[in-house]
Write a protein that holds these residues in place. Structure first.
Motif, PDB file in Angstrom:
ATOM      1  N   CYS A 357       0.812  -1.221   0.000  1.00 31.51           N
ATOM      2  CA  CYS A 357       0.000   0.000   0.000  1.00 31.51           C
ATOM      3  C   CYS A 357       0.845   1.270   0.000  1.00 31.51           C
ATOM      4  CB  CYS A 357      -0.962   0.009   1.181  1.00 31.51           C
ATOM      5  SG  CYS A 357      -0.168  -0.048   2.808  1.00 31.51           S
ATOM      6  N   GLY A 358       2.146   1.124  -0.252  1.00 30.73           N
ATOM      7  CA  GLY A 358       2.988   2.305  -0.287  1.00 30.73           C
ATOM      8  C   GLY A 358       4.445   1.958  -0.508  1.00 30.73           C
ATOM      9  N   TYR A 359       5.298   2.945  -0.303  1.00 32.97           N
ATOM     10  CA  TYR A 359       6.722   2.790  -0.573  1.00 32.97           C
ATOM     11  C   TYR A 359       7.546   3.341   0.588  1.00 32.97           C
ATOM     12  CZ  TYR A 359       4.868   2.322  -5.330  1.00 32.97           C
ATOM     13  OH  TYR A 359       4.156   1.936  -6.432  1.00 32.97           O
ATOM     14  N   THR A 360       8.797   2.890   0.643  1.00 37.03           N
ATOM     15  CA  THR A 360       9.754   3.370   1.630  1.00 37.03           C
ATOM     16  C   THR A 360      10.942   3.975   0.910  1.00 37.03           C
ATOM     17  OG1 THR A 360       9.100   1.628   3.171  1.00 37.03           O
ATOM     18  CG2 THR A 360      11.209   2.710   3.580  1.00 37.03           C
ATOM     19  N   THR A 361      11.428   5.098   1.418  1.00 37.16           N
ATOM     20  CA  THR A 361      12.581   5.738   0.778  1.00 37.16           C
ATOM     21  C   THR A 361      13.853   4.914   1.008  1.00 37.16           C
ATOM     22  OG1 THR A 361      13.091   7.069   2.732  1.00 37.16           O
ATOM     23  CG2 THR A 361      11.612   8.038   1.115  1.00 37.16           C
ATOM     24  N   LYS A 362      14.818   5.076   0.110  1.00 38.24           N
ATOM     25  CA  LYS A 362      16.078   4.354   0.233  1.00 38.24           C
ATOM     26  C   LYS A 362      16.937   4.911   1.361  1.00 38.24           C
ATOM     27  CE  LYS A 362      16.220   3.052  -4.653  1.00 38.24           C
ATOM     28  NZ  LYS A 362      16.945   3.183  -5.940  1.00 38.24           N
ATOM     29  N   ASP A 363      16.780   6.182   1.643  1.00 34.80           N
ATOM     30  CA  ASP A 363      17.495   6.786   2.762  1.00 34.80           C
ATOM     31  C   ASP A 363      16.604   7.854   3.377  1.00 34.80           C
ATOM     32  OD1 ASP A 363      17.953   9.402   1.449  1.00 34.80           O
ATOM     33  OD2 ASP A 363      19.344   8.285   0.167  1.00 34.80           O
ATOM     34  N   ASN A 364      17.119   8.534   4.372  1.00 31.73           N
ATOM     35  CA  ASN A 364      16.322   9.474   5.160  1.00 31.73           C
ATOM     36  C   ASN A 364      16.408  10.904   4.633  1.00 31.73           C
ATOM     37  OD1 ASN A 364      16.048  10.557   8.555  1.00 31.73           O
ATOM     38  ND2 ASN A 364      14.534   9.373   7.462  1.00 31.73           N
ATOM     39  N   SER A 365      16.779  11.068   3.356  1.00 27.95           N
ATOM     40  CA  SER A 365      17.008  12.413   2.807  1.00 27.95           C
ATOM     41  C   SER A 365      15.762  12.993   2.152  1.00 27.95           C
ATOM     42  CB  SER A 365      18.130  12.358   1.765  1.00 27.95           C
ATOM     43  OG  SER A 365      17.704  11.645   0.613  1.00 27.95           O
ATOM     44  N   GLY A 366      15.760  14.320   2.015  1.00 30.72           N
ATOM     45  CA  GLY A 366      14.673  14.995   1.313  1.00 30.72           C
ATOM     46  C   GLY A 366      14.615  14.613  -0.150  1.00 30.72           C
ATOM     47  N   LYS A 367      15.778  14.413  -0.764  1.00 33.08           N
ATOM     48  CA  LYS A 367      15.824  14.025  -2.178  1.00 33.08           C
ATOM     49  C   LYS A 367      15.177  12.663  -2.392  1.00 33.08           C
ATOM     50  CE  LYS A 367      18.983  13.413  -6.086  1.00 33.08           C
ATOM     51  NZ  LYS A 367      20.397  13.460  -6.542  1.00 33.08           N
ATOM     52  N   ALA A 368      15.463  11.710  -1.520  1.00 25.52           N
ATOM     53  CA  ALA A 368      14.872  10.377  -1.636  1.00 25.52           C
ATOM     54  C   ALA A 368      13.361  10.432  -1.429  1.00 25.52           C
ATOM     55  CB  ALA A 368      15.511   9.423  -0.628  1.00 25.52           C
ATOM     56  N   LEU A 369      12.911  11.269  -0.491  1.00 23.56           N
ATOM     57  CA  LEU A 369      11.473  11.415  -0.261  1.00 23.56           C
ATOM     58  C   LEU A 369      10.800  12.001  -1.494  1.00 23.56           C
ATOM     59  CD1 LEU A 369       9.007  11.283   1.563  1.00 23.56           C
ATOM     60  CD2 LEU A 369       9.685  13.491   2.551  1.00 23.56           C
ATOM     61  N   ALA A 370      11.419  13.002  -2.105  1.00 17.18           N
ATOM     62  CA  ALA A 370      10.866  13.606  -3.314  1.00 17.18           C
ATOM     63  C   ALA A 370      10.754  12.577  -4.436  1.00 17.18           C
ATOM     64  CB  ALA A 370      11.733  14.782  -3.756  1.00 17.18           C
TER      65      ALA A 370
END
Length: 420
Positions: A357-370
């Protein structure tokens, strides 16, 4: 009629709000023929207010068939010494007053945040010679060690660990709210397979959840007047506290990488000590695609999430141990909204992966979240709708009707253990 006592220091807010984990458990259990009493402090934790107790150490009130025992405690503000005194007075006055209530429970659930609620549950159960169930909603004292408030190898740290082991040994059953929390017992080598005393069969997993009936009612009956929710933009929503552990600054950083997408906006609902820092970051980066919306009533959250396109779970990767899973209430509210979810931290026992039902970022950065936001934004209609359906399907598995049936299984287990 079986009688259950639930000891939760901070359940007074549930009396006010008519909602929350133990209120919804109690409501379900009353409907199933149980008598339920919730034991809590008379002092509210998050505001300077209390339930007035004219005389004695407690006051009993009833709401919707649920008994509430308010225990007289000293006033507490913040997280300092007064809060410790508040915990100690709750334990002391509960132990001094429970024999005067004129009733004997069949089961006791002592629920953390702090361990004295579980200690009280165990001691009261021994007095009545009934089963004791300890509910661990946050691994303690591990959480204290992770925030570096106390060192694990210090004398106090060792004493706290010893107390924790005593609680587990003396509980007829242990309920963990994160799926991987029982791994902790194995890591400590406290389990029977490691030659120690704890039988892992008495450990149960009942996560937090959501009352879907009330959630859907709030969507319809508690609409929130916010023009940002009513347009056709792709709305990325965070709803929760603005504290260091929530790391909301990552969302601001993500907004920098999404500038060129005119129809994506990030909406942050909540308040906390990080608010000023976040305002300054938005000004520093000169962003107009992210907005701090401030405090909103909990009753308005279902409507807000229902109007979103995507919901964000945002935390600090370093300030908490996520390897054992997630039991945050907002996760299940996000699921109930039937919208995709992105987590900016990698968690063990990940429900986003399990339910797709969703995804997880590869790291904790703003770029990865974007990047993950864009992944959802760029899905075709069929792919997006599938994520939405899976999210709502996940919520159904954590509805309190389902969770209460799991709780009844715990009652059956401890009853059989005593030959009942």
């Amino acid at each position: 009629m079986k009688s259950i006592w639930i000891i939760n220091h901070y359940a007074n807010a549930m009396f006010e709000n008519k909602g929350g984990r133990h209120y919804w458990f109690a409501e379900q259990l009353v409907d199933r023929g149980y008598k339920v009493s919730i034991v809590c402090s008379n002092q509210f934790h998050e505001k300077d207010a209390c339930v007035d107790i004219e005389s004695g150490l407690y006051k009993r009130e009833t709401k919707n068939g649920i008994n509430f025992y308010f225990i007289k405690t000293v006033n507490s503000t913040g997280n300092g010494f007064k809060r410790v005194l508040n915990m100690l007075s709750f334990y002391q006055n509960l132990m001094r007053s429970y024999k005067k209530w004129g009733e004997k429970p069949d089961f006791i659930i002592g629920s953390s945040v702090h361990p004295l609620a579980m200690v009280a549950g165990i001691k009261i159960s021994k007095h009545f010679n009934i089963p004791s169930i300890s509910e661990v909603r946050d691994l303690w004292p591990e959480a204290i060690f992770s925030f570096k408030k106390i060192k694990e190898n210090s004398l106090l740290g060792k004493l706290l660990i010893s107390g924790e082991k005593w609680i587990y040994d003396n509980s007829d059953a242990i309920i963990f709210t994160k799926e991987g929390d029982s791994d902790y017992i194995e890591e400590r080598k406290w389990d029977q397979k490691s030659g120690n005393s704890i039988d892992l069969n008495k450990c149960f997993y009942i996560n937090n959840g959501v009352n879907l009936k009330y959630f859907d009612q709030d969507v319809q009956n508690n609409k929130f007047d916010d023009e940002d929710l009513l347009d056709d933009s792709f709305k990325v929503v965070y709803a929760g506290a603005l504290r260091p552990v929530n790391n909301v600054g990552t969302i601001i950083e993500a907004a920098q990488y999404l500038r060129k997408y005119q129809d994506i906006k990030l909406l942050i609902y909540g308040q906390g000590i990080e608010e000023t820092n976040l305002v300054n970051k938005i000004k520093e980066y000169n962003l107009n695609n992210v907005k701090l919306k401030g405090f909103v009533s909990k009753r308005n959250i279902p409507f807000i999430l229902n109007q979103s396109s995507l919901n964000i779970l945002n935390y600090s990767q370093s300030q908490y141990n996520w390897t054992r899973g997630n039991s945050s209430n907002k996760l299940f509210e996000y699921m109930a909204s039937g919208k995709p979810i992105i987590s900016n931290v990698k968690m063990g026992y990940c429900l986003l992966d399990k339910y797709e039902c969703g995804y997880t970022t590869k790291d904790n950065s703003g770029k990865a979240l974007a990047q993950e936001i864009l992944k959802v934004y760029q899905l075709n209609e069929e792919q997006y709708n599938k994520l939405c359906q899976q999210s709502r399907k996940a919520a159904a598995d954590f509805d309190f009707d389902v969770l209460t049936t799991k709780l009844e299984h715990v009652f059956n287990y401890v009853s059989k253990g005593r030959g009942e």
